[in-house]
Write an enzyme that holds these catalytic residues in place. Structure first.
Site, mmCIF file in Angstrom:
data_model
loop_
_atom_site.group_PDB
_atom_site.id
_atom_site.type_symbol
_atom_site.label_atom_id
_atom_site.label_comp_id
_atom_site.label_asym_id
_atom_site.label_seq_id
_atom_site.Cartn_x
_atom_site.Cartn_y
_atom_site.Cartn_z
ATOM 1 N N GLU A 167 0.587 -1.398 -0.210
ATOM 2 C CA GLU A 167 0.128 0.059 -0.515
ATOM 3 C C GLU A 167 0.560 1.259 0.161
ATOM 4 O O GLU A 167 1.906 1.395 0.825
ATOM 5 C CB GLU A 167 -0.873 0.131 0.936
ATOM 6 C CG GLU A 167 -2.091 0.309 0.606
ATOM 7 C CD GLU A 167 -2.995 1.307 1.928
ATOM 8 O OE1 GLU A 167 -3.565 0.306 1.268
ATOM 9 O OE2 GLU A 167 -3.045 1.223 3.347
ATOM 10 N N LYS A 169 0.927 4.559 1.319
ATOM 11 C CA LYS A 169 -0.184 5.432 2.023
ATOM 12 C C LYS A 169 0.446 6.392 2.596
ATOM 13 O O LYS A 169 2.044 5.716 3.536
ATOM 14 C CB LYS A 169 -0.416 3.980 2.804
ATOM 15 C CG LYS A 169 -1.133 4.545 4.500
ATOM 16 C CD LYS A 169 -1.543 3.138 5.315
ATOM 17 C CE LYS A 169 -2.561 3.197 6.355
ATOM 18 N NZ LYS A 169 -3.183 2.286 6.809
ATOM 19 N N LYS A 230 -8.040 3.064 -2.742
ATOM 20 C CA LYS A 230 -8.065 2.271 -1.793
ATOM 21 C C LYS A 230 -9.207 4.028 -1.833
ATOM 22 O O LYS A 230 -8.807 4.643 -1.036
ATOM 23 C CB LYS A 230 -7.283 2.560 -1.135
ATOM 24 C CG LYS A 230 -6.968 1.597 0.514
ATOM 25 C CD LYS A 230 -7.333 0.166 0.488
ATOM 26 C CE LYS A 230 -7.562 -0.284 1.149
ATOM 27 N NZ LYS A 230 -6.293 0.089 2.999
ATOM 28 N N GLU A 279 -14.622 -5.447 1.622
ATOM 29 C CA GLU A 279 -13.702 -5.630 2.883
ATOM 30 C C GLU A 279 -14.524 -6.133 4.023
ATOM 31 O O GLU A 279 -16.145 -5.823 3.984
ATOM 32 C CB GLU A 279 -13.295 -4.631 3.182
ATOM 33 C CG GLU A 279 -12.937 -4.029 4.331
ATOM 34 C CD GLU A 279 -11.463 -2.722 4.877
ATOM 35 O OE1 GLU A 279 -11.021 -2.952 3.660
ATOM 36 O OE2 GLU A 279 -12.317 -2.803 5.777
ATOM 37 N N ASN A 301 -10.774 -7.433 7.147
ATOM 38 C CA ASN A 301 -9.701 -6.385 8.551
ATOM 39 C C ASN A 301 -9.060 -6.295 9.686
ATOM 40 O O ASN A 301 -10.057 -7.148 9.883
ATOM 41 C CB ASN A 301 -10.481 -4.591 7.700
ATOM 42 C CG ASN A 301 -8.942 -3.739 8.024
ATOM 43 O OD1 ASN A 301 -8.221 -3.909 8.286
ATOM 44 N ND2 ASN A 301 -9.976 -2.663 7.131
ATOM 45 N N GLU A 336 -5.807 -8.589 5.772
ATOM 46 C CA GLU A 336 -5.465 -6.800 5.524
ATOM 47 C C GLU A 336 -5.098 -6.276 7.389
ATOM 48 O O GLU A 336 -6.019 -5.929 8.123
ATOM 49 C CB GLU A 336 -6.542 -5.581 4.874
ATOM 50 C CG GLU A 336 -7.079 -6.572 3.742
ATOM 51 C CD GLU A 336 -8.756 -6.109 3.714
ATOM 52 O OE1 GLU A 336 -8.826 -5.945 2.464
ATOM 53 O OE2 GLU A 336 -8.709 -4.175 4.408
ATOM 54 N N SER A 337 -3.939 -5.362 7.236
ATOM 55 C CA SER A 337 -3.838 -4.795 8.239
ATOM 56 C C SER A 337 -3.457 -5.347 9.007
ATOM 57 O O SER A 337 -3.500 -6.272 9.790
ATOM 58 C CB SER A 337 -5.545 -3.894 8.592
ATOM 59 O OG SER A 337 -5.325 -3.217 7.760
#
Ligand SMILES: O=P(O)(O)OC[C@@H](O)[C@@H](O)c1c[nH]c2ccccc12
Length: 382
Positions: A167, A169, A230, A279, A301, A336-337
């Site tokens: 990502e 970001k 995103k 998501e 997520n 994710e994350s």
């Protein structure tokens, strides 16, 4: 015929901004829908009558009877959402100030709701500047999409490790600025060179300091990886806009979108050749999404967008419960994350993910490209 029905329906829940200033008070979906259709400056075809809309909806296998009944009864968007367990409300007042919105609905309940309230206004402004028809034309002229899903699948097979969606970001509401000297193209190239299968480009400006300009820049820089836009999508205009800037995939957040919105947006993605990453964060969302046909990619997520709490056990728990049906359907899962170490990656891989979406732990390193080998414990093959 169906297209006009869908277009009209969407006006009620999300494309309200197409209506002239002040013409759409929050209210029953049906009223808003029909008002919206009439207000459309240049309809794609002749404006359908109410009966023909209903007839089209009735014939559309995308809509089940309950949804049709809800629509017919003129339930508000928020009550339809609440009936699906969605906690995020829409204000549906794109021309109001946030202060006016808060006078009516009170303060937003959490950060995600705040982001969505801002997004409603932002999308209305975007639509006023670049009408849907123009954005659709631009999307139609964009170079063809790259296969986001296929790239993930191939990378997973090649490496025996989850495929990486790296990502781009700069900042986030939970972590603040992650990288001061932020050059999106340089970061994207470093990710690609070091084995990322796909890239995720944050486009939200207010909370993540991202931009569509970043997306466009990366797309035209020679980077070949498929790109995920995103965004906090609430309106189809955003999907066409993303495509016109070169996106190959788009994020759809189940905590924000009703089933019908997801189905409708999936259909638009299909038409545009885009992949939708849907998501989810909790079980209710997972169940909803698994009941929607045509879903190919689900992101779990680990971070709640409502509380910011990060817990990788979330991926494990949801896959223990739903892994079988996910495999049966041939759906690919993205963890994710909150992934920082080879152990984190191994943990979500064992839980059953085929891909991971990682921002912070890469972008914070001096050399985000080399950080990839650190994250996986070895170099990724191209
Ligand atoms: O920086 P992290 O913790 O590696 O997370 C990346 C990505 O999962 C996260 O940015 C994200 C996941 N879903 C989102 C929805 C909106 C904005 C951002 C996100």
């Amino acid at each position: 015929m169906m297209e006009s029905a869908l277009v009209s329906r969407s006006v009620g829940s999300s494309s309200f901004a197409a209506a002239p200033r002040g013409s759409l008070p929050p209210g029953p979906l049906r009223v808003a829908t029909l008002t919206g259709v009439r207000a459309r400056a240049r309809p794609l075809r002749a404006v359908p009558s109410k009966d023909s809309i209903l007839e089209a909806l009735a014939q559309d296998d995308m809509l089940n009877a309950a949804e049709l009944v809800q629509w017919e009864n003129g339930k508000s968007v928020n009550s339809i959402a609440a009936s699906q367990g969605i906690r995020i409300r829409r204000h549906c007042r794109p021309t109001a100030s946030l202060k006016e919105v808060e006078e009516e609905l009170g303060a937003p309940r959490n950060i995600l709701e705040k982001i969505i309230w801002d997004k409603e206004i932002e999308v209305a402004e975007g639509l006023a500047k670049n009408p849907l028809k123009e954005v659709m034309e631009a999307a139609a002229k964009a170079p063809p999409t790259r296969d986001f899903y296929g790239a993930l699948q191939a990378a997973f097979k090649r490496n025996g490790l989850p495929a990486l969606i790296a990502e781009v970001k700069k900042a986030s509401p939970s972590r603040g600025v992650l990288r001061e000297n932020f050059n999106p193209v340089e970061i994207a190239k470093a990710y690609e060179k070091n084995g990322a299968a796909c890239l995720s480009i944050l486009t939200d400006e207010k909370y993540f300091q991202g931009s569509f300009e970043n997306l466009e820049k990366v797309r035209t820089s020679g980077v070949k990886c498929p790109l995920l836009c995103k965004e906090f999508v609430i309106d189809k205009w955003q999907i066409y806009n993303a495509r016109s800037k070169g996106a190959d995939a788009i994020l759809l957040i189940a905590a924000v979108l009703t089933d019908l919105d997801i189905k409708y947006f999936l259909r638009i993605c299909k038409e545009l050749g885009m992949t939708a990453l849907i998501e989810v964060h909790d079980e209710r969302e997972m169940e909803r999404v698994l009941n929607i046909n045509g879903v190919k990619l689900i992101g779990i997520n680990n971070r709640s967008l409502e509380t910011f709490v990060v817990d990788t056990a979330n991926t494990k728990m949801l896959l223990e419960k739903h892994g079988d049906s996910i495999r049966e359907k041939g759906i690919l899962v993205v963890g994710e994350s909150g992934l920082f170490t080879p152990d984190d990656v191994a943990y979500v891989q064992n839980a059953g993910v085929s891909a991971v979406l990682v921002g912070e732990s890469l972008v914070k390193q001096e050399d985000p490209g080399r950080a990839i080998a650190g994250l996986f414990g070895k170099e990724l093959l191209h």
